[in-house]
Design an enzyme around this catalytic site. Structure first.
Site, PDB file in Angstrom:
ATOM      1  N   MET B 130       0.778  -1.030   0.105  1.00  0.00           N
ATOM      2  CA  MET B 130      -0.039  -0.014   0.039  1.00  0.00           C
ATOM      3  C   MET B 130       0.844   1.232  -0.231  1.00  0.00           C
ATOM      4  O   MET B 130       1.972   1.226   0.651  1.00  0.00           O
ATOM      5  CB  MET B 130      -0.778   0.028   1.341  1.00  0.00           C
ATOM      6  CG  MET B 130      -1.287   1.282   1.418  1.00  0.00           C
ATOM      7  SD  MET B 130      -2.750   1.211   2.790  1.00  0.00           S
ATOM      8  CE  MET B 130      -1.505   1.078   3.993  1.00  0.00           C
ATOM      9  N   ASN B 131       0.597   2.262  -0.649  1.00  0.00           N
ATOM     10  CA  ASN B 131       1.310   3.542  -0.405  1.00  0.00           C
ATOM     11  C   ASN B 131       0.179   4.784  -0.198  1.00  0.00           C
ATOM     12  O   ASN B 131      -0.681   4.482   0.723  1.00  0.00           O
ATOM     13  CB  ASN B 131       2.284   3.931  -1.438  1.00  0.00           C
ATOM     14  CG  ASN B 131       1.818   3.789  -3.073  1.00  0.00           C
ATOM     15  OD1 ASN B 131       1.591   2.811  -3.583  1.00  0.00           O
ATOM     16  ND2 ASN B 131       1.908   4.998  -3.539  1.00  0.00           N
ATOM     17  N   ASP B 132      -0.020   5.707  -1.022  1.00  0.00           N
ATOM     18  CA  ASP B 132      -0.632   6.847  -0.617  1.00  0.00           C
ATOM     19  C   ASP B 132      -2.047   6.768  -0.353  1.00  0.00           C
ATOM     20  O   ASP B 132      -2.937   6.055  -0.992  1.00  0.00           O
ATOM     21  CB  ASP B 132      -0.851   7.853  -1.870  1.00  0.00           C
ATOM     22  CG  ASP B 132       0.773   8.095  -2.499  1.00  0.00           C
ATOM     23  OD1 ASP B 132       0.910   9.000  -3.483  1.00  0.00           O
ATOM     24  OD2 ASP B 132       1.701   7.789  -1.883  1.00  0.00           O
ATOM     25  N   GLN B 148      -3.398   3.614  -2.610  1.00  0.00           N
ATOM     26  CA  GLN B 148      -2.720   3.039  -3.737  1.00  0.00           C
ATOM     27  C   GLN B 148      -2.411   1.620  -3.121  1.00  0.00           C
ATOM     28  O   GLN B 148      -1.832   1.385  -2.244  1.00  0.00           O
ATOM     29  CB  GLN B 148      -1.309   3.960  -3.665  1.00  0.00           C
ATOM     30  CG  GLN B 148      -1.604   5.419  -3.973  1.00  0.00           C
ATOM     31  CD  GLN B 148      -1.940   5.362  -5.562  1.00  0.00           C
ATOM     32  OE1 GLN B 148      -1.021   5.378  -6.431  1.00  0.00           O
ATOM     33  NE2 GLN B 148      -3.355   5.361  -6.006  1.00  0.00           N
ATOM     34  N   ASP B 256      -1.319  14.127  -8.654  1.00  0.00           N
ATOM     35  CA  ASP B 256      -1.980  14.223  -7.457  1.00  0.00           C
ATOM     36  C   ASP B 256      -2.811  15.590  -7.326  1.00  0.00           C
ATOM     37  O   ASP B 256      -2.718  16.116  -6.476  1.00  0.00           O
ATOM     38  CB  ASP B 256      -0.741  14.216  -6.469  1.00  0.00           C
ATOM     39  CG  ASP B 256       0.287  13.010  -6.604  1.00  0.00           C
ATOM     40  OD1 ASP B 256       1.420  13.387  -6.106  1.00  0.00           O
ATOM     41  OD2 ASP B 256      -0.083  11.988  -7.193  1.00  0.00           O
TER      42      ASP B 256
END
Lengths: 181, 646
Positions: B130-132, B148, B256
């Site tokens: 997982m990220n943002d 993410q 973004d």
């Protein structure tokens, strides 16, 4: 001859009347049987019967109908309790109690506005998992409300909170029967 | 499935001077052939390379990440396959600070150690990467988090939008994926985006898609059924993308999009981070009425030289009296605006407070010396890609932050998961200092509390530690207040150079350091100090530092062990106070009510399960420290899938 005829007619009417009464009684018995059978599978049998029996009619003659009725009863009780809390807040003179009441109002608003209506809608659509989650959540929030009074004066909502919690548990149990069947 | 539209090439012109497009065609997601060749030579070369680079690598700062401007020929050098994940695709590095995994001896992690690392009450998916955080919002009684997510592996790649809901920001329920890369305009990744709630209840989601030609474009999506409280299904606008890189903007430095806000002319505005001449970080502004057609404004919301690419820009108002959160469109007197950027070059989230001019759509920092990217950090630890939203239900500004692992990629693949989110934080303007925001874990976390233990005025003499008997010490909510008393025997301190935490908890002085040892074992073979260090600066004023020192946090050699921290303003009438959330491999530390925050990732090998302990310590030479604490055990949040299929 006429007396015999009259007597026979009387017997006919009597038997018809009795038969109708029997049939009527049979329908009621079926409903009562269903309520009884379902309530046996809930944690509060007597409360369940006492709540569902007076309203059992053809629209509640299946388990889904009973589940929906019970969920609606929880909502009615919660809505009424919310109004009750709002009234208590207006009259309150004890700041600690008022704070606990305000906390409860917030929780009950969430239950009345979101949890229960969404659960009832989900129930109607056959989304039993969602319905159960919502009603269980409502029970947890009601618990939280009651806990908010620990350490201060006695909770003026104990009976109501306890009732709603129990009714919620009954509703969840009925939905579980539905989901399995 | 859409066939690629050949005419989309005319929406933008790749800039001739961009080696990232022309010079690195081999830098695709899976350079399999190159990988095999390089891997063979790596075994011979890596020890040599590692030896040289290890000696030159600074211990307390992560080595700077190579980015797209790296010479194209770097692709053929042995350590190109160690280029952090994501960089070649045009996002910031997504693997851990030490890019040289192979030559570090990998620790013999056991399954028990790995399992312990999973958090109990922080949001993380059941497995994989997982990220943002993306598009957070509140709708019909539910908080939504998108993120993410790689459905296939514990490293970055194949990015989709994961989805979860919660009634209370703490008890999360996993839902099916919300957005997947299934159109040419996001086939290389459904990247970060934000939600805007329109009056009337419609929700629009704008997100960055990485196209089939690795160009960054902005796409529109919206709920298929707004009356579905779970917002399970999403529709992508049929004419995506709605925004493509404008002339003069690099096609892989444009991503973004933020939540939009309404300006005085009734039009919506939003901002997208980018850079100019590679080193000037900036935020572009667009106006729109319908979220399908946009007008790029001349100029920028703001730009700061030397800060590089601005990722995950966030822009929101705060009330000066600091009592409630504000809707993103709020403005007028009594309001300041926070501008925040995630700096691609350093992997740090920075913010500044200033004034927004809604007529010109520009923003000016209150203190240009502490402008975005050169001043305050959102969090002084391992923290990135933060995003806020307005919780219209409880009138709060809530902040999410992505916390990457600091162990190795190999470890992540072995344990099958990577990354967590912070506990959501309520954000307010700090009216007492006027120069920073306050971040505080949302109050709903208190529902996890049970078993509190209180300690009143515990004395810790110089050079000593005091164990705190609280039972298990892996899931805690700690409140601690410290007072100090100068000893008669204290020597007058030589005036110090700026301390700045880097020398850690072993650097003793008259007045500090002192604080807590979290995730420690009885024999103190492993421990993590979270502490204050008041320091007399050269001009005679007292500066207090708040730090977290990971250098002794683990016996494992292959995890990063930084020292994090910063000075923290302490007002005259204030005691030194900290709040520390311990949740297995993540520790969130808040000083002075949230004035400075440090998030740490800790991977102990001994101080786990029942062996983890909590201590107080005083490493000062000239003060007695008195600590008053209240410590709660926190139960698990039991994050699990939503019971959908019944």
């Amino acid at each position: 001859m006429q007396k015999t005829l009259a007597f026979l007619l009387f017997l006919l009417f009597l038997s018809l009347h009795l038969q109708l009464r029997c049939e009527a009684a049979a329908i009621n018995d079926d409903d009562d049987d269903l309520v009884e059978n379902i309530c046996k599978k809930t944690p509060f049998h007597d409360l369940c019967v006492a709540t569902l029996h007076p309203i059992s009619n053809s629209s509640t003659s299946n388990i889904k109908g009973l589940a929906t009725s019970m969920a609606n009863i929880v909502l009615v009780n919660a809505t009424d309790t919310l109004h009750y809390i709002e009234g208590l807040i207006k009259q309150s003179s004890d700041p600690k109690q008022e704070k606990a009441l305000a906390g409860c109002a917030e929780l009950y608003i969430s239950v009345v506005k979101y949890e229960l209506p969404q659960a009832i809608e989900a129930l109607g659509k056959g989304q039993y998992g969602f319905a159960n989650y919502g009603i269980s959540d409502a029970a947890k929030l009601v618990d939280q409300c009651e806990k908010g009074f620990s350490g201060t004066s006695e909770s003026p909502l104990s009976d109501r909170n306890k009732l709603i919690h129990s009714l919620s548990q009954i509703a969840v149990a009925i939905i579980n029967v539905l989901a399995k069947g | 499935m859409d066939t690629p539209n050949p005419s989309h090439a005319t929406y933008y012109t790749p800039l001739p001077e961009q080696p990232s497009l022309d010079g690195i065609p081999a830098a695709r997601r899976r350079p399999l052939k190159g990988f095999v060749v390089i891997f063979a030579s790596i075994i011979f070369l890596v020890s040599l390379v590692g030896l040289i680079l290890n000696q030159s690598q600074e211990p307390s700062t992560p080595s700077p990440m190579p980015n797209n401007d790296h010479k194209p020929s770097s692709q053929n050098e042995p350590f190109s396959q160690q280029m952090p994940r994501g960089v070649a695709e045009g996002v910031s590095a997504k693997s851990n600070p030490s890019a040289f995994d192979e030559e570090k001896v990998s620790y013999n992690w056991t399954n028990a150690m790995f399992s312990w690392q999973r958090t109990a009450y922080h949001f993380q998916p059941e497995k994989n990467w997982m990220n943002d955080p993306d598009g957070p919002l509140f709708h019909m009684g539910w908080y939504h988090l998108f993120y993410q997510y790689n459905p296939d592996s514990a490293v970055w790649g194949n990015i989709t939008w994961g989805h979860a809901v919660s009634r209370d920001l703490i008890h999360w329920l996993y839902l099916p994926l919300a957005l997947v890369p299934d159109h040419w305009y996001d086939i290389n990744g459904v990247w970060t985006g934000s939600a805007t709630r329109l009056p009337g209840g419609q929700i629009v989601m704008l997100y960055t898609g990485d196209t089939d030609e690795s160009v960054q474009v902005q796409n529109l999506a919206y709920p298929a059924n707004l009356s579905d409280p779970l917002l399970l299904d999403w529709v992508k606008y049929e004419n995506n993308p709605v925004l493509v890189p404008p002339p003069g903007i690099e096609t892989d430095e444009y991503r973004d999009p933020t939540t939009a806000w309404v300006g005085p002319n009734g039009k919506w505005r939003l901002t997208i981070g980018s850079r100019h001449n590679t080193t000037i970080g900036m935020a572009l502004v667009y106006q729109t009425t319908n979220f399908t057609e946009f007008e790029l404004l001349e100029g920028v919301l703001h730009a700061v030289p030397g800060t590089g690419m601005w990722e995950c820009v966030d822009f929101y108002p705060v009330a000066i009296n600091g009592s409630v959160g504000l809707d993103t469109s709020a403005g007028g007197p009594g309001i300041k605006h926070v501008l925040k950027a995630s700096l691609d070059d350093t992997k740090i989230d920075h913010y500044a407070i200033g004034t927004y001019d809604p007529v010109n759509d520009t923003w000016t920092p209150d203190n240009p010396k502490e402008d975005v990217g050169i001043g305050l950090r959102v969090d002084y630890g391992r923290y990135y890609a933060s995003k806020s939203f307005f919780d219209q239900y409880k009138k709060r500004r809530i902040l999410w932050g992505w916390i990457n692992e600091t162990d190795t990629e190999t470890d992540d693949l072995d344990k099958g998961w990577a990354s967590v989110q912070t506990i959501p934080r309520a954000v307010l303007f700090d009216n007492k200092t006027g120069t920073n925001i306050l971040q505080w874990p949302v109050e709903e976390i208190e529902s996890l509390r049970y078993n509190s233990t209180e300690f009143e005025k515990i004395l810790i003499e110089p050079g000593s530690i005091v164990p705190l008997d609280i039972g298990t010490a892996t899931q805690l909510d700690i409140f601690a207040e410290f007072e100090t008393e100068l000893l008669a025997s204290a020597t007058e301190e030589e005036e110090e150079e700026a301390y700045n935490c880097s020398s850690g908890a072993v650097d003793r002085s008259t007045l500090g350091p002192f604080g807590l040892l979290v995730l420690a074992d009885d024999s103190l073979s492993e421990f993590t100090p979270v502490f204050f260090r008041p320091t007399n600066s050269t001009n005679g004023t007292l500066t207090t530092y708040f730090c977290a020192d990971e250098t002794r946090s683990s016996l494992a050699p292959d995890v990063a062990k930084q020292v994090y921290g910063s000075s923290v303003p302490v007002l005259d009438d204030e005691k030194l106070s900290m709040r520390v959330l311990v949740d297995h491999s993540i520790v969130e530390s808040f000083s002075q009510g949230g004035r400075r925050v440090i998030t740490s990732r800790i991977y102990p090998t001994e101080a786990i399960y029942g062996a983890a302990r909590l201590f107080l310590f005083n490493n000062a030479t000239g003060v007695n420290v008195t600590a008053t604490l209240k410590i709660w055990q926190l139960s698990s949040a039991f994050i699990h899938p939503f019971p959908l299929d019944q």
